[in-house]
Design an enzyme around this catalytic site. Structure first.
Site, short mmCIF file in Angstrom:
data_model
loop_
_atom_site.label_atom_id
_atom_site.label_comp_id
_atom_site.label_asym_id
_atom_site.label_seq_id
_atom_site.Cartn_x
_atom_site.Cartn_y
_atom_site.Cartn_z
N GLY A 114 36.96 51.52 65.75
CA GLY A 114 36.07 52.34 65.15
C GLY A 114 36.48 53.70 65.21
O GLY A 114 37.92 54.06 64.93
N GLY A 115 35.75 54.60 64.36
CA GLY A 115 36.16 55.74 64.69
C GLY A 115 36.82 57.24 65.33
O GLY A 115 37.80 57.17 65.81
N LYS A 170 32.02 57.47 61.02
CA LYS A 170 32.74 58.16 61.44
C LYS A 170 34.24 57.63 60.47
O LYS A 170 34.76 58.44 59.86
CB LYS A 170 34.00 57.94 62.59
N ASN A 187 34.88 63.67 62.30
CA ASN A 187 33.89 63.35 63.27
C ASN A 187 33.43 64.74 62.36
O ASN A 187 32.56 65.42 63.63
CB ASN A 187 34.30 63.44 64.40
N GLY A 205 38.13 48.71 70.97
CA GLY A 205 38.05 48.98 70.31
C GLY A 205 38.70 49.90 68.73
O GLY A 205 38.92 50.86 68.52
N TYR A 241 29.59 59.41 76.56
CA TYR A 241 29.05 60.37 78.26
C TYR A 241 27.91 60.52 78.25
O TYR A 241 27.57 60.86 79.46
CB TYR A 241 29.22 61.71 76.93
N SER A 245 24.63 66.97 72.26
CA SER A 245 24.95 68.24 70.40
C SER A 245 24.65 69.33 70.31
O SER A 245 25.13 70.59 70.86
CB SER A 245 25.74 67.17 69.04
#
Length: 553
Positions: free
Chosen positions: A402-403, A330, A355, A400, A501, A269
């Protein structure tokens, strides 16, 4: 405000190596170098002729340096490698600066040593500028204090003691940061400086203080010539500081954004968002904002996130404008928005995870408005539509909860898909399915993880951190590809999608590709969601193709 200098510290293993490194530092864009001589001289050889020869070599190094020099022989007590007596160390510094043509720009000595003995102080004064100096000396004194373990309890008292000394031209404090909040304290100390000051946090939590040194008027910040040459934990390389963080463009008005999560060291990022700010001519910088968390319900990470965001948003000089929020925070971001009464997009509230936080200030910077959103959901659908077309009536497996998992389940179900969620803790998958019952165009059900190989899904999405570089299981596969192949119920046209990623090809994707399935890596999703975040913060689009070029070449 004077420009913050970029200093490359160089351990002197040999004068030849150090001079070559100093020349390389100048070519890379450094303003000044620090020659760390504590490694090459311990004052205990007992051979006066050999010691004199070494002194002459070091004098030549200082005289020949292509950049101004900070001369440092760091004590082992404060993270250096000189393990002799203070008197031996100061005697070495006296010898080095005795020649008229050997005048380093600065000499660094620890405040503890400087204040410990009147004799030591007197000898140091022979080497540096001060009001009563009788010699033609141009070297100025830096007094410093270091703690490689934690924030010292006497930090403020030490700083005040350093300010009471008239001789030092620069004062420096550096300690291991325990959290992002320690950086904010360092920024406040810089704001109250009485002379040129260096205030740095060490370790992963302190990287922010190094990048933002120009914003708060620090005298200098340190950057290693190479990653392996760092002289303190958390010290970035000079190429990273200049090319990724646009260090030379940071000023007191620069807005600050970043990535909140744990871990964040491997995040792409900062690379993409700082490049986009530069391309769009926006005065902003995007930095790592690590906030510890394990994902466990009782690990205290929500309180850490809450305290961190509170201080980032309210700090009077930081100009915090927003952040990306990643694992494990998140879901915490949605809770934070509710606790604080922040504006939140409907999708994020339904997902139960967000996010992105964007912070706007009035013209005086005295009030703020923050909005929370989720760009993961639209990014996931965009990637799947590219591969499968319309998602209506498609069967999608989400691993999963989660967020990212919640975003995938909501987004795919909203697009009309039949979603089955799987999780290591099945009760959490059941809870997500119950939360979404009747709220989406498609369906969401939960199944035990062991049932995954028997699901004839059109798409399988990994929404866990399994396979992520720097994560808890970087070499593991998030999905049992061998078992899926063995069952034989999944069509060869099925798509396997990893939201991780880094690396681009995870163990799961490698196994799915080897089995002949189509794959989607996390880069495409990352690009879609990051472009949406950039627009949320700036109201501008990312230059077409910029993120893809940076991430894929």
């Amino acid at each position: 405000m004077a420009e913050t200098l970029l200093c490359v510290p160089i351990f002197v293993d040999s004068p030849e190596q150090a001079l070559a490194d100093a020349r390389a530092a100048k070519e890379r864009g450094a303003d000044i170098v620090e020659f760390r001589i504590d490694r090459c001289f311990d004052g205990s050889s007992g051979d006066d002729e050999q010691d004199a020869y070494l002194v002459r070599q070091l004098q030549a190094l200082i005289a020949d340096s292509p950049l101004p020099v900070v001369l440092t022989c760091r004590s082992a007590d404060e993270g250096g490698e000189f393990d002799g007596d203070d008197s031996e160390r100061v005697a070495l510094l006296e010898k080095l600066t005795a020649a008229a043509n050997v005048q380093p720009a600065y000499m660094d000595i620890e405040q503890a040593a400087y204040s410990r003995s009147a004799n030591i102080r007197q000898k140091i004064h022979l080497c540096v500028q001060h009001a009563d100096q009788q010699r033609p000396v141009t070297t100025r004194l830096i007094t410093s204090s270091h703690d490689f373990e934690t924030r010292p309890t006497d930090l403020v008292r030490t700083l005040f003691a350093m300010r009471e000394e008239p001789t030092p031209a620069v004062i420096k404090i550096a300690h291991r940061a325990r959290s992002i909040r320690d950086n904010l304290e360092l920024f406040d100390l810089l704001a109250a400086r009485d002379r040129p000051t260096v205030a740095l946090g060490m370790g992963e939590f302190g990287v922010m203080s190094r990048i933002l040194a120009p914003k708060f008027g620090a005298f200098l910040t340190f950057a290693s010539l190479r990653n392996e040459d760092a002289t303190a934990p958390g010290q970035p390389a000079i190429d990273e500081l200049l090319d990724v963080y646009n260090f030379r463009s940071i000023n007191e008005n620069t807005r600050v954004l970043g990535i909140v999560g744990w871990p964040v060291a491997h995040s792409a990022s900062p690379l993409v968002h700082n490049a986009a700010f530069k391309a769009a001519g926006i005065d902003a910088v995007y930095v790592p904002l690590p906030v510890y968390g394990t994902g466990a319900a009782d690990d205290g990470s929500y309180e850490s996130l809450k305290a961190t965001l509170d201080e980032l948003i309210t700090h009077p000089r930081l100009d915090f404008a927003g952040a990306s929020v990643t694992l494990p925070h998140k879901e915490h971001l949605v809770r934070y928005a509710k606790d604080k009464g922040l504006s939140m997009e409907a999708g994020a509230e339904l997902i139960g995870a967000a996010n992105t936080i964007a912070v706007q200030r009035d013209g005086l910077g005295t009030s703020t408005h923050a909005r929370v959103s989720n760009t993961d959901a639209s990014a996931i659908v965009s990637c799947l539509v590219d591969a499968l077309g319309d998602l209506a009536d498609r069967r999608v497996a989400v691993v999963g909860v989660g967020g990212v998992g919640r975003a995938a389940a909501v987004a795919c179900a909203d697009a009309g898909a039949a979603v089955t969620v799987f999780n290591r803790t099945h009760a959490k998958a059941e809870r997500l399915a119950a939360d979404l019952a009747g709220k989406t165009a498609g369906t969401v059900v939960a199944e035990p993880l062991a049932a995954l190989p028997d699901l004839a899904a059109d798409a399988f999405i990994n929404c866990t951190s399994v396979g992520m570089a720097g994560g808890p299981a970087p070499d593991a596969s998030s999905l049992p590809i061998d078992a899926i192949v063995e069952r034989g119920v999944v069509s060869p046209a099925a798509v396997f999608f990893d939201t991780v990623y880094t690396p681009r090809v995870t163990p799961m994707l490698a196994a799915a590709d080897a089995a002949g399935f189509r794959t989607i890596d996390g880069v495409g999703m990352f690009i879609h969601q990051a472009e949406a975040q950039f627009f949320t913060w700036t109201g501008k689009g990312v230059p077409p193709g910029l993120f893809a070029q940076l991430l894929t070449g």
